[in-house]
Design a protein around this motif. Structure first.
Motif, PDB file in Angstrom:
ATOM      1  N   LYS A  74       0.807  -1.219   0.000  1.00  0.00           N
ATOM      2  CA  LYS A  74       0.000   0.000   0.000  1.00  0.00           C
ATOM      3  C   LYS A  74       0.843   1.274   0.000  1.00  0.00           C
ATOM      4  N   GLY A  75       2.139   1.136   0.162  1.00  0.00           N
ATOM      5  CA  GLY A  75       3.029   2.301   0.223  1.00  0.00           C
ATOM      6  C   GLY A  75       3.783   2.345   1.540  1.00  0.00           C
ATOM      7  N   ASP A  76       4.776   3.199   1.596  1.00  0.00           N
ATOM      8  CA  ASP A  76       5.586   3.329   2.802  1.00  0.00           C
ATOM      9  C   ASP A  76       4.766   3.956   3.926  1.00  0.00           C
ATOM     10  N   PHE A  77       5.045   3.526   5.159  1.00  0.00           N
ATOM     11  CA  PHE A  77       4.399   4.111   6.334  1.00  0.00           C
ATOM     12  C   PHE A  77       5.379   4.085   7.493  1.00  0.00           C
ATOM     13  N   ARG A  78       5.084   4.899   8.504  1.00  0.00           N
ATOM     14  CA  ARG A  78       5.930   4.975   9.695  1.00  0.00           C
ATOM     15  C   ARG A  78       5.315   4.157  10.825  1.00  0.00           C
ATOM     16  N   GLU A  79       6.185   3.470  11.546  1.00  0.00           N
ATOM     17  CA  GLU A  79       5.770   2.729  12.734  1.00  0.00           C
ATOM     18  C   GLU A  79       6.745   3.084  13.845  1.00  0.00           C
ATOM     19  N   SER A  80       6.237   3.364  15.038  1.00  0.00           N
ATOM     20  CA  SER A  80       7.138   3.745  16.122  1.00  0.00           C
ATOM     21  C   SER A  80       6.793   3.018  17.409  1.00  0.00           C
ATOM     22  N   VAL A  81       7.802   2.890  18.257  1.00  0.00           N
ATOM     23  CA  VAL A  81       7.658   2.287  19.584  1.00  0.00           C
ATOM     24  C   VAL A  81       8.557   3.059  20.544  1.00  0.00           C
ATOM     25  N   VAL A  82       8.223   2.985  21.823  1.00  0.00           N
ATOM     26  CA  VAL A  82       9.070   3.530  22.872  1.00  0.00           C
ATOM     27  C   VAL A  82       9.379   2.385  23.818  1.00  0.00           C
ATOM     28  N   LEU A  83      10.667   2.165  24.054  1.00  0.00           N
ATOM     29  CA  LEU A  83      11.098   1.051  24.894  1.00  0.00           C
ATOM     30  C   LEU A  83      11.326   1.509  26.325  1.00  0.00           C
ATOM     31  N   ASP A  84      10.822   0.722  27.275  1.00  0.00           N
ATOM     32  CA  ASP A  84      11.141   0.952  28.675  1.00  0.00           C
ATOM     33  C   ASP A  84      12.536   0.411  28.915  1.00  0.00           C
ATOM     34  N   SER A  85      13.262   1.047  29.797  1.00  0.00           N
ATOM     35  CA  SER A  85      14.630   0.629  30.035  1.00  0.00           C
ATOM     36  C   SER A  85      14.968   0.793  31.505  1.00  0.00           C
ATOM     37  N   CYS A 126      14.928  -2.359  19.294  1.00  0.00           N
ATOM     38  CA  CYS A 126      14.071  -1.507  18.460  1.00  0.00           C
ATOM     39  C   CYS A 126      13.507  -2.295  17.278  1.00  0.00           C
ATOM     40  N   VAL A 127      14.390  -2.970  16.566  1.00  0.00           N
ATOM     41  CA  VAL A 127      13.966  -3.743  15.394  1.00  0.00           C
ATOM     42  C   VAL A 127      12.947  -4.805  15.809  1.00  0.00           C
ATOM     43  N   ALA A 128      13.232  -5.534  16.885  1.00  0.00           N
ATOM     44  CA  ALA A 128      12.326  -6.596  17.345  1.00  0.00           C
ATOM     45  C   ALA A 128      10.978  -6.028  17.769  1.00  0.00           C
ATOM     46  N   ALA A 129      10.969  -4.900  18.472  1.00  0.00           N
ATOM     47  CA  ALA A 129       9.711  -4.306  18.931  1.00  0.00           C
ATOM     48  C   ALA A 129       8.854  -3.840  17.755  1.00  0.00           C
ATOM     49  N   ILE A 130       9.485  -3.241  16.760  1.00  0.00           N
ATOM     50  CA  ILE A 130       8.728  -2.791  15.588  1.00  0.00           C
ATOM     51  C   ILE A 130       8.205  -3.995  14.805  1.00  0.00           C
ATOM     52  N   LYS A 131       9.040  -5.016  14.620  1.00  0.00           N
ATOM     53  CA  LYS A 131       8.585  -6.220  13.909  1.00  0.00           C
ATOM     54  C   LYS A 131       7.448  -6.904  14.673  1.00  0.00           C
ATOM     55  N   ASP A 132       7.519  -6.950  15.996  1.00  0.00           N
ATOM     56  CA  ASP A 132       6.436  -7.528  16.806  1.00  0.00           C
ATOM     57  C   ASP A 132       5.149  -6.732  16.622  1.00  0.00           C
ATOM     58  N   LYS A 133       5.263  -5.419  16.609  1.00  0.00           N
ATOM     59  CA  LYS A 133       4.088  -4.564  16.423  1.00  0.00           C
ATOM     60  C   LYS A 133       3.468  -4.795  15.040  1.00  0.00           C
ATOM     61  N   LEU A 134       4.316  -4.968  14.030  1.00  0.00           N
ATOM     62  CA  LEU A 134       3.808  -5.227  12.676  1.00  0.00           C
ATOM     63  C   LEU A 134       3.125  -6.592  12.602  1.00  0.00           C
ATOM     64  N   ARG A 135       3.700  -7.598  13.276  1.00  0.00           N
ATOM     65  CA  ARG A 135       3.075  -8.932  13.288  1.00  0.00           C
ATOM     66  C   ARG A 135       1.711  -8.893  13.987  1.00  0.00           C
ATOM     67  N   ALA A 136       1.578  -8.032  14.982  1.00  0.00           N
ATOM     68  CA  ALA A 136       0.314  -7.917  15.712  1.00  0.00           C
ATOM     69  C   ALA A 136      -0.738  -7.180  14.885  1.00  0.00           C
ATOM     70  N   GLN A 137      -0.303  -6.454  13.862  1.00  0.00           N
ATOM     71  CA  GLN A 137      -1.212  -5.690  12.999  1.00  0.00           C
ATOM     72  C   GLN A 137      -0.921  -6.011  11.539  1.00  0.00           C
ATOM     73  N   PRO A 138      -1.126  -7.258  11.103  1.00  0.00           N
ATOM     74  CA  PRO A 138      -0.723  -7.641   9.745  1.00  0.00           C
ATOM     75  C   PRO A 138      -1.423  -6.849   8.632  1.00  0.00           C
ATOM     76  N   GLU A 139      -2.609  -6.337   8.903  1.00  0.00           N
ATOM     77  CA  GLU A 139      -3.317  -5.576   7.871  1.00  0.00           C
ATOM     78  C   GLU A 139      -2.574  -4.292   7.509  1.00  0.00           C
ATOM     79  N   THR A 140      -1.722  -3.790   8.402  1.00  0.00           N
ATOM     80  CA  THR A 140      -0.945  -2.589   8.149  1.00  0.00           C
ATOM     81  C   THR A 140       0.081  -2.820   7.059  1.00  0.00           C
ATOM     82  N   VAL A 141       0.704  -3.988   7.046  1.00  0.00           N
ATOM     83  CA  VAL A 141       1.800  -4.290   6.127  1.00  0.00           C
ATOM     84  C   VAL A 141       1.300  -4.763   4.771  1.00  0.00           C
ATOM     85  N   GLN A 142       0.146  -5.366   4.719  1.00  0.00           N
ATOM     86  CA  GLN A 142      -0.352  -5.934   3.464  1.00  0.00           C
ATOM     87  C   GLN A 142      -0.749  -4.880   2.473  1.00  0.00           C
TER      88      GLN A 142
END
Length: 142
Positions: A74-85, A126-142
């Motif tokens: 569908k085109g490029d989009f931004r995805e963001s996360v904030v990690l607790d540390s 960061c990479v893992a958190a964003i990939k996890d978020k994308l897996r939880a919302q597969p309709e976003t990536v399709q």
């Protein structure tokens, strides 16, 4: 004389901000997911919700913010996360796809390569958190 000193000082700051070691650059570029066009790591201020125990006068520790530009049908989009540390440390890093591969820079005043293990760990988090978020919302990536 003051102008010359200011120019030297500004040049020194710019040089420090881009100090990503070659080995860290190689690590980051090798680990970038194919669907990412860019990734940015930055310091993020935690949200204060007024809960008991959060003092309005206590200094806020920055958390690790992560934002990726992700390629999809569908085109490029931004995805963001904030990690607790547990630590107050965060890293500033900009990674972007170029015609020749990847560009890896840092706009921060503190060189991220002062702590390669921390940088690499937070990058992978960061990479893992964003990939996890994308897996939880597969309709976003399709």
């Amino acid at each position: 004389m003051r102008i010359a000193l200011a120019a030297v000082f500004a040049g020194t700051l710019a040089g420090c901000g881009d100090a990503v070691s070659d080995s860290d650059t190689q690590f980051v570029t090798a680990a970038m997911p194919a669907q990412f066009e860019a990734l940015r790591m930055y310091g993020a201020v935690p949200v204060r919700d007024g809960s008991i125990g959060l003092s309005a006068h206590s200094p806020a520790r920055l958390q690790q913010g992560c934002e990726a530009v992700v390629r999809s049908v569908k085109g490029d989009f931004r995805e963001s996360v904030v990690l607790d540390s547990e630590s107050a440390e965060y890293f500033e890093l900009d990674v972007s796809r170029t015609p020749d591969g990847w560009s890896v820079t840092s706009d921060g005043l503190a060189a991220p390569s002062d702590n390669s293990v921390g940088l690499r760990t937070q990058f992978m988090n960061c990479v893992a958190a964003i990939k996890d978020k994308l897996r939880a919302q597969p309709e976003t990536v399709q």
